[in-house]
Design an enzyme around this catalytic site. Structure first.
Site, PDB file in Angstrom:
ATOM      1  N   ARG A 168       5.276  12.333  -2.937  1.00 44.16           N
ATOM      2  CA  ARG A 168       5.368  12.842  -1.903  1.00 44.16           C
ATOM      3  C   ARG A 168       6.611  12.389  -0.775  1.00 44.16           C
ATOM      4  O   ARG A 168       7.097  11.289  -0.987  1.00 44.16           O
ATOM      5  CB  ARG A 168       4.053  12.663  -1.083  1.00 44.16           C
ATOM      6  CG  ARG A 168       2.951  13.579  -1.987  1.00 44.16           C
ATOM      7  CD  ARG A 168       1.580  13.045  -1.634  1.00 44.16           C
ATOM      8  NE  ARG A 168       0.799  12.857  -2.620  1.00 44.16           N
ATOM      9  CZ  ARG A 168      -0.272  12.110  -2.812  1.00 44.16           C
ATOM     10  NH1 ARG A 168      -0.960  11.540  -1.703  1.00 44.16           N
ATOM     11  NH2 ARG A 168      -0.811  12.054  -3.754  1.00 44.16           N
ATOM     12  N   ARG A 192      12.926   4.305  12.867  1.00 45.28           N
ATOM     13  CA  ARG A 192      11.844   5.183  12.997  1.00 45.28           C
ATOM     14  C   ARG A 192      10.628   4.916  14.225  1.00 45.28           C
ATOM     15  O   ARG A 192      11.337   4.550  15.202  1.00 45.28           O
ATOM     16  CB  ARG A 192      10.893   4.746  11.634  1.00 45.28           C
ATOM     17  CG  ARG A 192      11.845   5.144  10.304  1.00 45.28           C
ATOM     18  CD  ARG A 192      11.135   5.017   9.040  1.00 45.28           C
ATOM     19  NE  ARG A 192      10.022   6.275   8.829  1.00 45.28           N
ATOM     20  CZ  ARG A 192       9.197   5.977   8.041  1.00 45.28           C
ATOM     21  NH1 ARG A 192       9.239   4.899   7.123  1.00 45.28           N
ATOM     22  NH2 ARG A 192       8.115   6.799   7.845  1.00 45.28           N
ATOM     23  N   HIS A 194      12.530  -2.849   2.642  1.00 47.07           N
ATOM     24  CA  HIS A 194      11.911  -1.502   2.999  1.00 47.07           C
ATOM     25  C   HIS A 194      12.840  -0.322   2.368  1.00 47.07           C
ATOM     26  O   HIS A 194      14.072  -0.583   2.613  1.00 47.07           O
ATOM     27  CB  HIS A 194      11.674  -1.238   4.777  1.00 47.07           C
ATOM     28  CG  HIS A 194      10.573  -2.356   5.139  1.00 47.07           C
ATOM     29  ND1 HIS A 194       9.188  -2.117   4.889  1.00 47.07           N
ATOM     30  CD2 HIS A 194      10.995  -3.462   5.631  1.00 47.07           C
ATOM     31  CE1 HIS A 194       8.749  -3.199   5.319  1.00 47.07           C
ATOM     32  NE2 HIS A 194       9.738  -3.963   5.854  1.00 47.07           N
ATOM     33  N   ALA A 226       3.032  -0.586   4.884  1.00 44.29           N
ATOM     34  CA  ALA A 226       2.552  -0.541   6.289  1.00 44.29           C
ATOM     35  C   ALA A 226       1.957  -1.827   6.907  1.00 44.29           C
ATOM     36  O   ALA A 226       1.703  -2.171   7.966  1.00 44.29           O
ATOM     37  CB  ALA A 226       1.430   0.774   6.615  1.00 44.29           C
ATOM     38  N   GLU A 274      12.067  -9.460   3.129  1.00 52.02           N
ATOM     39  CA  GLU A 274      11.333  -8.522   3.429  1.00 52.02           C
ATOM     40  C   GLU A 274      12.120  -7.194   3.186  1.00 52.02           C
ATOM     41  O   GLU A 274      13.450  -7.082   3.404  1.00 52.02           O
ATOM     42  CB  GLU A 274      11.042  -8.581   5.108  1.00 52.02           C
ATOM     43  CG  GLU A 274      10.448  -7.263   5.426  1.00 52.02           C
ATOM     44  CD  GLU A 274      10.118  -7.210   6.925  1.00 52.02           C
ATOM     45  OE1 GLU A 274      10.349  -8.215   7.535  1.00 52.02           O
ATOM     46  OE2 GLU A 274       9.814  -6.161   7.318  1.00 52.02           O
ATOM     47  N   TYR A 288      11.305   8.532   1.739  1.00 56.28           N
ATOM     48  CA  TYR A 288      11.356   7.564   0.593  1.00 56.28           C
ATOM     49  C   TYR A 288      11.834   7.759  -0.679  1.00 56.28           C
ATOM     50  O   TYR A 288      12.086   6.977  -1.420  1.00 56.28           O
ATOM     51  CB  TYR A 288       9.871   7.223   0.249  1.00 56.28           C
ATOM     52  CG  TYR A 288       9.138   6.710   1.636  1.00 56.28           C
ATOM     53  CD1 TYR A 288       9.527   5.773   2.363  1.00 56.28           C
ATOM     54  CD2 TYR A 288       7.858   7.490   2.176  1.00 56.28           C
ATOM     55  CE1 TYR A 288       8.753   5.181   3.434  1.00 56.28           C
ATOM     56  CE2 TYR A 288       7.284   7.037   3.478  1.00 56.28           C
ATOM     57  CZ  TYR A 288       7.705   5.986   4.004  1.00 56.28           C
ATOM     58  OH  TYR A 288       7.064   5.634   4.981  1.00 56.28           O
ATOM     59  N   PRO A 326       0.603  -1.261  -0.226  1.00 50.23           N
ATOM     60  CA  PRO A 326       0.123  -0.244   0.073  1.00 50.23           C
ATOM     61  C   PRO A 326       0.757   1.287   0.034  1.00 50.23           C
ATOM     62  O   PRO A 326       1.820   1.451   0.745  1.00 50.23           O
ATOM     63  CB  PRO A 326      -0.834  -0.024   1.162  1.00 50.23           C
ATOM     64  CG  PRO A 326      -0.057  -1.024   2.166  1.00 50.23           C
ATOM     65  CD  PRO A 326       0.626  -1.861   1.309  1.00 50.23           C
ATOM     66  N   ASN A 327       0.364   2.160  -0.863  1.00 50.86           N
ATOM     67  CA  ASN A 327       0.737   3.511  -0.895  1.00 50.86           C
ATOM     68  C   ASN A 327       2.232   3.738  -1.746  1.00 50.86           C
ATOM     69  O   ASN A 327       2.739   4.776  -1.919  1.00 50.86           O
ATOM     70  CB  ASN A 327       1.013   4.330   0.317  1.00 50.86           C
ATOM     71  CG  ASN A 327      -0.271   4.420   0.971  1.00 50.86           C
ATOM     72  OD1 ASN A 327      -1.190   5.058   0.396  1.00 50.86           O
ATOM     73  ND2 ASN A 327      -0.603   3.803   2.219  1.00 50.86           N
ATOM     74  N   ASN A 334       7.956  -5.756  -0.623  1.00 55.68           N
ATOM     75  CA  ASN A 334       7.917  -4.555   0.216  1.00 55.68           C
ATOM     76  C   ASN A 334       6.245  -4.426   0.722  1.00 55.68           C
ATOM     77  O   ASN A 334       5.435  -3.871   0.000  1.00 55.68           O
ATOM     78  CB  ASN A 334       8.390  -3.406  -0.418  1.00 55.68           C
ATOM     79  CG  ASN A 334       8.521  -2.031   0.822  1.00 55.68           C
ATOM     80  OD1 ASN A 334       7.730  -1.969   1.748  1.00 55.68           O
ATOM     81  ND2 ASN A 334       9.049  -0.979   0.181  1.00 55.68           N
TER      82      ASN A 334
HETATM   83  O1  CA2 Z   1      10.329   2.123   4.092  1.00 58.37           O
HETATM   84  C1  CA2 Z   1       9.576   1.388   3.406  1.00 58.37           C
HETATM   85  O2  CA2 Z   1       9.607   0.754   2.464  1.00 58.37           O
HETATM   86  C2  CA2 Z   1       7.916   1.004   4.108  1.00 58.37           C
HETATM   87  O3  CA2 Z   1       7.603  -0.203   3.744  1.00 58.37           O
HETATM   88  C3  CA2 Z   1       7.157   2.195   3.618  1.00 58.37           C
HETATM   89  C4  CA2 Z   1       5.570   1.958   4.073  1.00 58.37           C
HETATM   90  C5  CA2 Z   1       5.867   2.360   5.680  1.00 58.37           C
HETATM   91  O4  CA2 Z   1       4.365   2.056   5.993  1.00 58.37           O
HETATM   92  C6  CA2 Z   1       6.555   1.260   6.024  1.00 58.37           C
HETATM   93  O5  CA2 Z   1       6.639   1.343   7.628  1.00 58.37           O
HETATM   94  C7  CA2 Z   1       8.029   1.356   5.463  1.00 58.37           C
HETATM   95  C8  CA2 Z   1       4.873   3.233   3.617  1.00 58.37           C
HETATM   96  C9  CA2 Z   1       4.670   3.508   1.908  1.00 58.37           C
HETATM   97  C10 CA2 Z   1       4.135   4.907   2.018  1.00 58.37           C
HETATM   98  O6  CA2 Z   1       4.637   5.349   0.596  1.00 58.37           O
HETATM   99  C11 CA2 Z   1       4.692   6.968   0.394  1.00 58.37           C
HETATM  100  C12 CA2 Z   1       5.472   7.263  -0.674  1.00 58.37           C
HETATM  101  C13 CA2 Z   1       5.389   8.359  -1.232  1.00 58.37           C
HETATM  102  C14 CA2 Z   1       4.432   9.298  -0.415  1.00 58.37           C
HETATM  103  C15 CA2 Z   1       3.859   8.706   0.570  1.00 58.37           C
HETATM  104  C16 CA2 Z   1       3.906   7.288   0.780  1.00 58.37           C
END
Ligand code: CA2
Length: 144
Positions: A18, A107, A100, A77, A98, A23, A10-11, A74
């Site tokens: 963003r 974090r 990230h 969340a 896994e 990221y 997700p996301n 990946n």
């Molecule tokens: O660090 C990572 O790859 C995560 O899997 C990213 C997830 C986060 O919930 C994990 O704890 C760590 C969030 C992905 C959200 O991606 C975005 C990218 C651009 C803008 C907003 C969100």
């Protein structure tokens, strides 16, 4: 030819648009294209897919069995919440790495918990987009 699945949760479709300070500024399309190109260099077939939906991620993991030699995941969340993804990984008995972008251990506390870690062969985090190539190398090393 070895086939690997790169599965993003997700996301992650928002990458590069963003929160670049967290990221990075590379888009998911860029990352996926780079993984496929790296696979071509290495003689490995790479398939990339992304979903914002937990059940769809479960279905994709189930379907990976028999088609892919390993999965780089990946889970976004869902990493920190999803017993369903953990069970799906256990059920297919495929090697999963896994992955990230960020260092989840540096974090917030809630990101330190991973339901994916106990059913993975290993975890790569904190190296940004470069982690995808690192994961491909690690998976191929494991499969060799
Ligand atoms: O660090 C990572 O790859 C995560 O899997 C990213 C997830 C986060 O919930 C994990 O704890 C760590 C969030 C992905 C959200 O991606 C975005 C990218 C651009 C803008 C907003 C969100």
């Amino acid at each position: 030819m070895t086939s690997l699945l790169i599965l993003n949760g997700p996301n992650l479709n928002l990458l590069g648009t963003r929160q670049p300070q967290v990221y990075g500024s590379t888009t998911l399309a860029d990352i996926e294209a780079d993984c496929v190109a790296y696979g071509t260099e290495l003689g490995v077939n790479i398939t990339c897919t992304q979903s914002n939906h937990e059940g769809e991620l479960v279905d994709t993991i189930h379907a990976a069995k028999g088609t892919f030699a390993g999965v780089i995941l990946n889970a976004g969340a869902y990493t920190h919440t999803s017993i369903a993804l953990m069970d799906a990984i256990s059920s297919v008995e495929l090697p999963v790495i896994e992955l990230h972008l960020s260092n989840i251990h540096a974090r917030e506390e809630f990101r330190h918990k991973s339901y994916i870690a106990p059913v993975s062969i290993g975890q790569i985090c904190g190296f940004g987009a470069a982690g995808y190539r690192l994961s491909i190398d690690a998976m191929l090393g494991h499969l060799r």
